[in-house]
Design a protein around this motif. Structure first.
Motif, PDB file in Angstrom:
ATOM      1  N   HIS A 117      50.259  15.030 -13.341  1.00  0.00           N
ATOM      2  CA  HIS A 117      50.300  14.944 -14.695  1.00  0.00           C
ATOM      3  C   HIS A 117      49.268  14.235 -15.622  1.00  0.00           C
ATOM      4  CE1 HIS A 117      53.054  15.360 -18.707  1.00  0.00           C
ATOM      5  NE2 HIS A 117      51.960  15.824 -18.935  1.00  0.00           N
ATOM      6  N   HIS A 158      45.947  14.590 -17.962  1.00  0.00           N
ATOM      7  CA  HIS A 158      45.622  14.331 -19.053  1.00  0.00           C
ATOM      8  C   HIS A 158      44.189  13.424 -19.291  1.00  0.00           C
ATOM      9  CE1 HIS A 158      49.246  14.161 -21.731  1.00  0.00           C
ATOM     10  NE2 HIS A 158      49.494  15.235 -20.639  1.00  0.00           N
ATOM     11  N   GLU A 186      55.796  11.539 -23.385  1.00  0.00           N
ATOM     12  CA  GLU A 186      55.938  13.143 -23.299  1.00  0.00           C
ATOM     13  C   GLU A 186      57.204  13.382 -22.510  1.00  0.00           C
ATOM     14  OE1 GLU A 186      52.412  15.064 -21.814  1.00  0.00           O
ATOM     15  OE2 GLU A 186      53.740  16.934 -21.363  1.00  0.00           O
ATOM     16  N   TYR A 229      53.614  12.687 -28.730  1.00  0.00           N
ATOM     17  CA  TYR A 229      52.897  13.490 -27.968  1.00  0.00           C
ATOM     18  C   TYR A 229      51.828  14.211 -28.937  1.00  0.00           C
ATOM     19  CZ  TYR A 229      52.251  17.445 -24.700  1.00  0.00           C
ATOM     20  OH  TYR A 229      51.677  18.382 -23.757  1.00  0.00           O
TER      21      TYR A 229
HETATM   22 ZN   LIG Z   1      51.267  16.505 -20.775  1.00  0.00          ZN
END
Ligand SMILES: [Zn+2]
Length: 968
Positions: A61, A65, A159, A828
């Motif tokens: 993850h 990003h 997040e 986020y």
């Molecule tokens: Zn994310």
């Protein structure tokens, strides 16, 4: 039709999706490419890597990003944001799944499409992924001063704190991890905030080297772009790599011989009235489907068991009184070994055994009695309609092909198989009546011991306990640091902040390819509309190519209803379709809808009218059908509008409980929408009504309604009847039909008969004056993150802005707010919204660790807008706004949007004028918005949905800032 660097493996016509499908292998690296050639102008590209994580650090993850934060060819801080700001994309995102990471883009503009593809390929194959990026997107320690406490920061870290604040997500992770303990699906691919800080930069770099390689890539192109060019682009990148043996196989979870149990907790309060804060589900691991028939069979079985309110297992669960709403609800096919899951939320954890038995006995009973011919016919018609219509809504069709293909392809299967359905559908039609689904219930569930019963419970102490554990851990780390170490952390903190505040070099920024204003269409896109009266009712008809389907919307003006009736509408609308009618119960009605139509739905629409004369407020019933069934569909419309069983107390109670559970589940994942709605409730009439029907007021209404269904059912029922009697009449009605021209004459006759059968009464407008005044509020929820909003009505403050303000707003959102609230603040997301017609303006943050800091960022926005704007930024922002305006719509949405524009007074002339204003945006428009936003800073009101500790801390620092109350 070829390229020397690629070997053509398959070349087949797939009639079902009207495409030529070619599967290639890149000779040098082994990269696999699925090239779908069709006439869809919404072109799609996606590159996907298998990325099975070995732990719950969120490595895949964080990498997802990070690769979008600068690459070899595009060495700027955030190429992704530049694309977001200034491209005509119809889709642009990246997603981490439990076993793969996907990077899809889509655009209708060819030049734009190639730009997006190039930036994405460079990003995934040649990202900069510096240590700074890792720290910013993943996690790092921060010190505000030498004596300050040490804290964790990071975009993904925050997040995932948000994700872990949502009970539904916690339950999903708990069940999935327990079902596949020995393989990658036993880990959290998003990242567990408690584990994320174990990840090192070296591991992160290695993960990229291992998995982000052409030899581990699956690429999809779909649309009307030149097929040979696709291969040329890919070879340009792939030929720079050598073949690499990547072991990314998702191992199979060994099967168990006996079922298991798992339990967990989430940070939440326990309702004193009743312990109804738990969730229980029964979950199975299934074998990978062998062929397309089995995949389709899984989907249809899920639908038959639980896919609609009348489905027997769903009905059994919701009618049991053991919970407020269903969870799971069928077979999720995105895992190699699919997961089947059924359960209840809003349940007492002590009832886990009862709920487990309910699921198991329910399945056994259904397998024994079997599905009726009507149930099976409804399921087959529903699936067939959807498969042929291929209505993916706003989502590009090519992307749905891509994800379907990946389901098999990723694990060595045939990527073309999931794209076909005719043979599988025919086979299933044959087998369905012969006990196929009943046998499958036994094989997949009852005789399958690889099963986990999961129980989740609210733990009121957990939030405080976890916060303390984190603080203790950080204090421990801090105690080990020498002063020199602390100084180093402080310097890093400052360096990272400085880096985040730095601006990219103009020459680097210019490397990101972009369209020019000359590439944009000057004219708006219009939809053909013919207005007439049919059966005495205002009727709009749109002659569009619908492949033989009729799309119908029937609308009723809400102004005839007294204001205290408005909060009932969401449930009233559901009651029409889900309580049955005078001639049949709701099971039979649901099956009739499934057998004869492509679906019937209801919704409400609200907007401030463009000319400022009040609110467009409507209730809609919408449906779709083939010509031979259109009359039958109108028969159903007539039955539900005039004869729904509004006296069906049991059904209504279940729906109210489901609605309440649904509202509560939305609070955390959609907190920004709740805050937005609350802010606007104090600004305009439309905003106030929306809050009554979907905001915090609605949540309180539901809580009270659930009690009144028991204490005063006569009163509730009388209210529902009153709504029906006033609302459904020809006098304040609109009909909207979208269909091929050849279908119109016959449909017109059928519609006249339908309209003529409805009552004709001339009700006057009700008085909607209300006394909801805006105020600064802190709405408390059990969560570790906040949603911070501030807004005002710019018209009321005396500003008359042009449509060009959208361009300035876009730049503000993608630069200043992105940097301040997301990158530096660790939220986020952070953005602002402005609705030109109503004048409503709001700043909103999403999953935000801060509160006052975010408000300060909002108050500084005007200053940022006044800064010098580069020509590139201006042009990119114009392109982005025009891209939004030209977003493709599926044919039914085109017809609906055209009608909605008419109802709220948006003429084509006004649309063209606004487009002209946008295309002609200048610095003056930025300054005008700056001035207005300055007024928001001074006069706007603040609404925060967030944790109790954060809210109280804010009030301590700024006494009297927020009036605090519980959100539910
Ligand atoms: Zn994310």
């Amino acid at each position: 039709m070829s390229h020397p660097a690629f070997e053509l493996v398959r070349d087949e016509t797939i009639a079902e999706i009207n495409s030529q499908a070619r599967l290639y292998r890149h000779r040098k690296t082994g990269a696999e490419v699925l090239s779908l050639v069709n006439d869809d102008e919404n072109k799609v590209f996606g590159i996907t890597f298998k990325t099975p994580p070995e732990d719950s650090t969120g490595i895949a993850h964080i990498l997802e990003h990070s690769v979008l934060c600068g690459s070899r060819k595009y060495p700027v801080k955030k190429p992704f944001v530049e694309l977001l700001k200034g491209s005509m994309h119809t889709f642009l995102n990246a997603m981490t799944f439990p076993d793969k990471t996907a990077y899809p883009v889509a655009s209708q503009n060819l030049k734009d499409f190639y730009n997006l593809v190039d930036v994405y390929l460079d990003a995934v194959l040649f990202p900069l992924i510096s240590e700074d990026t890792f720290e910013q997107e993943g996690w790092h320690y921060e010190l505000e001063s030498l004596d300050a406490p040490l804290v964790y920061k990071g975009v993904v870290f925050n997040e995932m704190k948000g994700v872990y604040s949502s009970p539904d997500s916690v339950m999903h992770t708990l069940s999935q991890n327990a079902l596949y303990p020995d393989i990658t699906y036993g880990k959290s691919s998003g990242g567990d905030p408690k584990v994320i800080p174990e990840l090192t930069y070296e591991q992160f770099k290695r993960f990229h080297q291992t998995y982000y390689h052409p030899s581990n890539a699956r690429v999809v192109f779909a649309g009307d772009d030149a097929p040979d060019k696709r291969l040329e682009i890919l070879d340009g990148y792939f030929s720079q790599f050598e073949r690499n043996a990547v072991d990314a196989e998702v191992k199979l979870q060994p099967r168990w011989n006996a079922p298991r149990q798992v339990s967990g907790t989430y940070a939440g309060t326990i309702d004193d009235e009743k312990r109804r804060d738990g969730m229980v589900s029964v979950n199975w691991m299934l074998d990978p489907p062998e062929n397309r028939d089995e995949m389709l069979s899984h989907g249809m079985l899920s639908y038959l068991l639980a896919g609609n309110p009348a489905a027997p297992l769903r009905k059994k669960l919701t009618e049991s009184g053991l919970g407020e709403g269903m969870i799971g609800g069928g077979i999720a096919s995105h895992l190699r070994q699919p997961m089947g899951s059924f359960g209840l939320k809003g349940a007492d954890p002590a009832d886990a055994g009862k709920i487990e038995n309910l699921v198991l006995d329910g399945l056994a009973e259904i397998a024994e009695t079997g599905f009726s011919a009507e149930q099976i016919e409804a399921a087959i018609n529903t699936f067939e309609f959807n498969l042929r219509e291929q209505n993916t809504g706003a989502y590009p069709r090519g992307m749905s092909y891509m994800f379907n293909a990946l389901g098999t392809w990723l694990h060595g299967g045939d990527p073309l198989a999931p794209l076909r359905f005719e043979t599988a559908l025919a086979a299933l039609k044959d087998k369905a009546g012969q006990g196929h689904f009943e046998k499958e219930i036994r094989r997949l569930f009852l005789d399958n011991p690889h099963r986990v019963t999961a129980t989740l419970e609210a733990d009121p102490e957990q939030g405080a306990r976890e916060a303390k554990a984190e603080a203790d851990k950080l204090a421990h780390v801090r105690a080990e640091l020498s002063e020199a170490d602390r100084r180093a952390v402080l310097e890093r903190t400052e360096r990272l902040k400085a880096l985040q505040e730095s601006v990219d070099k103009p020459e680097d920024l210019a490397k990101i390819p972009t369209l020019t204003l000359a590439d944009l269409d000057r004219d708006i896109r219009t939809v053909p509309t013919e207005e007439s009266r049919v059966g005495g009712v205002r009727t709009l008809y749109h002659d569009l190519p619908t492949l033989g389907i009729l799309y119908l919307d029937v609308g009723f003006d809400l102004h005839v209803l007294d204001k205290d009736l408005l909060p009932y509408l969401p449930l009233f609308g559901r009651a029409l379709l889900q309580t049955g009618t005078g001639k049949e119960d709701f099971v039979s009605l649901t099956q009739r809808i499934g057998r004869t139509t492509g679906g019937i739905a209801q919704h409400r629409a609200l907007a401030t009218r463009q000319d400022g004369t009040g609110t467009a407020a409507w209730f809609f019933l919408s449906g779709k059908a083939v010509p031979d069934r259109f009359g039958d569909m109108l028969g159903i419309f007539n039955d539900v509008l005039l004869d729904a069983r509004l006296d069906n107390r049991e059904r209504f109670r279940q729906m109210a409980l489901e609605e309440k559970a649904g509202f509560e589940a939305r609070l955390v994942p959609s907190g920004n929408a709740i805050v937005d709605t609350r802010i606007k409730a104090g600004l305009t009439e439309a905003g106030w009504i929306a809050e009554q029907m979907s905001g915090v007021s609605y949540g309180l209404f539901l809580k009270d309604l659930v009690k009144r269904i028991d204490s005063d059912w006569e009163g509730v029922e009388a209210t529902l009847r009153r709504i029906r009697d006033r609302l459904f009449n020809r006098g304040r009605m609109v009909i909207n039909l979208t269909a091929d021209g050849a279908l119109w004459p016959r449909a017109r006759g059928e519609l006249a008969g339908f309209a003529g059968g409805l009552p004709d009464a001339a009700h006057a407008d009700a008085d909607w004056r209300h006394d909801f005044a805006p105020k600064n509020e802190g709405l408390v929820i059990p969560a570790q993150v906040n949603y911070v909003g501030k807004g005002a009505n710019l018209k009321a403050l005396g500003f008359a802005l042009s449509a060009a303000s959208a361009v300035a707003l876009r730049l503000l959102n993608t630069t200043y707010l992105w940097d301040k609230v997301r990158v530096q603040g660790g939220a986020y997301g952070g953005s602002s919204r402005f609705d030109l017609s109503s004048g409503n303006f709001a700043f909103l943050s999403y999953r935000d660790p801060n509160l006052l800091k975010t408000l300060d960022a909002y108050d500084g926005a005007a200053k940022a807008l006044r800064a010098e704007i580069g020509e590139t930024d201006l042009v990119r922002s114009v392109i982005g706004v025009v891209g939004d305006l030209d977003r493709p719509e599926f044919v039914d949405a085109k017809g609906y949007s055209a009608m909605w524009r008419i109802l709220n007074g948006t003429t084509d002339k006004l649309r063209q004028q606004r487009r002209d204003e946008i295309l002609g945006t200048s610095r003056a428009d930025f300054l005008a918005l700056a001035e207005a936003i300055e007024a928001v800073a001074a006069e706007g009101h603040v609404v925060v949905l967030g944790g109790e500790a954060a809210t109280n801390a804010a009030n301590e620092q700024r006494p009297g800032l927020l009036a605090v109350s519980k959100a539910v």
